[in-house]
Design a protein around this motif. Sequence first.
Motif, PDB file in Angstrom:
ATOM      1  N   ALA A 113     -14.518  24.269  -7.078  1.00 52.31           N
ATOM      2  CA  ALA A 113     -14.182  25.667  -7.340  1.00 52.31           C
ATOM      3  C   ALA A 113     -14.264  26.010  -8.820  1.00 52.31           C
ATOM      4  CB  ALA A 113     -12.793  25.977  -6.793  1.00 52.31           C
ATOM      5  N   GLN A 114     -13.827  25.099  -9.682  1.00 54.78           N
ATOM      6  CA  GLN A 114     -13.869  25.389 -11.116  1.00 54.78           C
ATOM      7  C   GLN A 114     -15.303  25.556 -11.604  1.00 54.78           C
ATOM      8  OE1 GLN A 114     -11.528  26.242 -13.127  1.00 54.78           O
ATOM      9  NE2 GLN A 114      -9.808  25.880 -11.737  1.00 54.78           N
ATOM     10  N   ALA A 115     -16.212  24.716 -11.106  1.00 51.18           N
ATOM     11  CA  ALA A 115     -17.610  24.821 -11.520  1.00 51.18           C
ATOM     12  C   ALA A 115     -18.214  26.140 -11.049  1.00 51.18           C
ATOM     13  CB  ALA A 115     -18.409  23.642 -10.968  1.00 51.18           C
ATOM     14  N   VAL A 116     -17.919  26.534  -9.822  1.00 54.40           N
ATOM     15  CA  VAL A 116     -18.453  27.782  -9.288  1.00 54.40           C
ATOM     16  C   VAL A 116     -17.861  28.981 -10.027  1.00 54.40           C
ATOM     17  CG1 VAL A 116     -18.550  29.266  -7.245  1.00 54.40           C
ATOM     18  CG2 VAL A 116     -18.980  26.803  -7.036  1.00 54.40           C
ATOM     19  N   VAL A 117     -16.567  28.949 -10.281  1.00 52.78           N
ATOM     20  CA  VAL A 117     -15.937  30.025 -11.050  1.00 52.78           C
ATOM     21  C   VAL A 117     -16.590  30.142 -12.427  1.00 52.78           C
ATOM     22  CG1 VAL A 117     -13.815  30.736 -12.226  1.00 52.78           C
ATOM     23  CG2 VAL A 117     -13.728  29.975  -9.848  1.00 52.78           C
ATOM     24  N   GLY A 118     -16.827  29.011 -13.082  1.00 55.65           N
ATOM     25  CA  GLY A 118     -17.461  29.034 -14.392  1.00 55.65           C
ATOM     26  C   GLY A 118     -18.852  29.642 -14.349  1.00 55.65           C
ATOM     27  N   ALA A 142     -11.819  33.676  -9.317  1.00 56.37           N
ATOM     28  CA  ALA A 142     -10.781  32.680  -9.601  1.00 56.37           C
ATOM     29  C   ALA A 142     -10.782  31.603  -8.520  1.00 56.37           C
ATOM     30  CB  ALA A 142      -9.410  33.349  -9.669  1.00 56.37           C
ATOM     31  N   ALA A 143     -10.288  30.420  -8.904  1.00 59.84           N
ATOM     32  CA  ALA A 143     -10.144  29.311  -7.953  1.00 59.84           C
ATOM     33  C   ALA A 143      -8.816  29.435  -7.219  1.00 59.84           C
ATOM     34  CB  ALA A 143     -10.224  27.988  -8.693  1.00 59.84           C
ATOM     35  N   VAL A 144      -8.870  29.369  -5.894  1.00 62.10           N
ATOM     36  CA  VAL A 144      -7.655  29.347  -5.078  1.00 62.10           C
ATOM     37  C   VAL A 144      -7.148  27.918  -4.969  1.00 62.10           C
ATOM     38  CG1 VAL A 144      -6.684  29.820  -2.791  1.00 62.10           C
ATOM     39  CG2 VAL A 144      -8.389  31.368  -3.784  1.00 62.10           C
ATOM     40  N   ASP A 145      -8.068  27.012  -4.729  1.00 65.22           N
ATOM     41  CA  ASP A 145      -7.790  25.573  -4.730  1.00 65.22           C
ATOM     42  C   ASP A 145      -9.102  24.879  -5.098  1.00 65.22           C
ATOM     43  OD1 ASP A 145      -9.369  25.360  -2.328  1.00 65.22           O
ATOM     44  OD2 ASP A 145      -7.606  25.877  -1.149  1.00 65.22           O
TER      45      ASP A 145
END
Length: 511
Positions: A113-118, A142-145
């Motif tokens: 999720a962090q990579a996709v959000v970035g 934003a990342a939910v989890d």
Amino acid sequence: MRKLRYASVLTASTLTLAACGMGGGTTDGGSGATGDQTIVVDEPFAPAANWALETDDAFVLSKAGCLETLVKYETSGALKPMLAVSWKETAWTAWDIKLRSGVTFQDGTPLDAQAVVGALKHALGVKTPASVFSPETIKDVAAVDGSTVRITTKTPDSLLPQRLAAPNTGILAPKAYTGSSTDPKGTCTGPFQVTKEIPQQAVTLKRNASYWGGPVKLGSAEVRFIADAAKRATQVQTGEAQISRKLAVTSIQDLKGSGDIKVDTAQLPRTIELVLNNKKAPFDNELVRQAIQAAIDPKAITEAVYAGAGRPAVGPFGPGEPWTPEGAEPVAADPAKAKTLLATAGVAPSSVKIQLIAYNEGSSFSDLAAVIQAQLKAIGVRVTIRTADYASVEPDLLSGDFQAALLSRNYLSTMPDPLGFLTADYTCQGSYNLAHFCDPKIDAALKKAASTTDTKTRNAVYAEVAATLQSRAVDVFLVHETESAALAGQVSGFRLHPYYTLTADLSLATK
């Protein structure tokens, strides 16, 4: 800012390309096994913005089998899982995107999720975001989890999944965005990994041995960027390339009778149009635009230039599509009406002098420009033709420093729904509004369509906008174009698609 169409200025000789390791065949010692083979693909447009994904470079990278998106678009109109396995509207303005597990970028870092959000925040934060995914519509990501991303829109947006299928929303590893330009080497998730780039000429790729989608049949690939359609066709005939996309009409019949070469043709959502600059005389006068429209004969153009490769245009959208006005017909040529419209506008035909831009990479644009020149001469309007590579004329098109230009436009390329095309090309702040047309009523209608969940209602809005563009002659829509690709006989697993060419299933039969 370059947005939706880029052209190469390739003039390198075959010898130069051969030095790059070109030519389909076997690699790794020439064993002849399918997994050891390499394929050469000729494409008309080169990356021109250092792989910035908000530009058409994203489409180049997607066709090269490197860049992937969260959602996959099928030419049937269906949306399927890609890097995301599901998407759900959890509130009026919120969508939760569940990511596929076990996917890694080609540099070994995990897709989370962090990579996709970035990646998506980078798309929002560039100087000129793509219209399909911009702060105009997206409020937050934003990342939910660890495996879920929440995308919040400014207003309800029923088309968010379609936005996530557009190459402009492709996902690259965090490392791709750390330099002064976007770096696709090792940062994609697709079946092929970029190994080398020769600017404006070619990229070489190798199989992604850890591809999440399963075994990749080819060992390597080469994508050449060749603006000249005749050269692209010739290279398949000589065996220098195995696939050549976007054939010129004049090459199709020759290739059909050439050995074991196959020609794959599909009716794509693509319309050739005569773009008229609505802010520049004489086309700031609607009556003059309508006169030009009345003087041009789409049926004659289709027969003379695109015989067997197109249909006379009934507007921006092809006949029979759900967003095409019911009963839409091609505009019937009427030179007498054209002269009357000019007289009503108080414009003498001899005073109308038009420079028409016909870029070299366009499908038979030089022949098309000559036919238009002759048809307008019949009503006393003089046309001069300017030919050049697209890259050299695009700044004038975007800035409005031109009168008229030919354009081949895929109305589902921006996103797999007409909203992307209509927003980019015909809203007041549209990122590719070459007509420099502005009507707040159309802007409001399209904004309402984006928040409409009922597909039939949304399509009705598109049809109304299409009818307005046609009746006001904002542009002159000429031909609904087919696209043809030449394939060497041993090619298997290829299909024409606006986003994908090199896929895991593509292969070459052994000899």
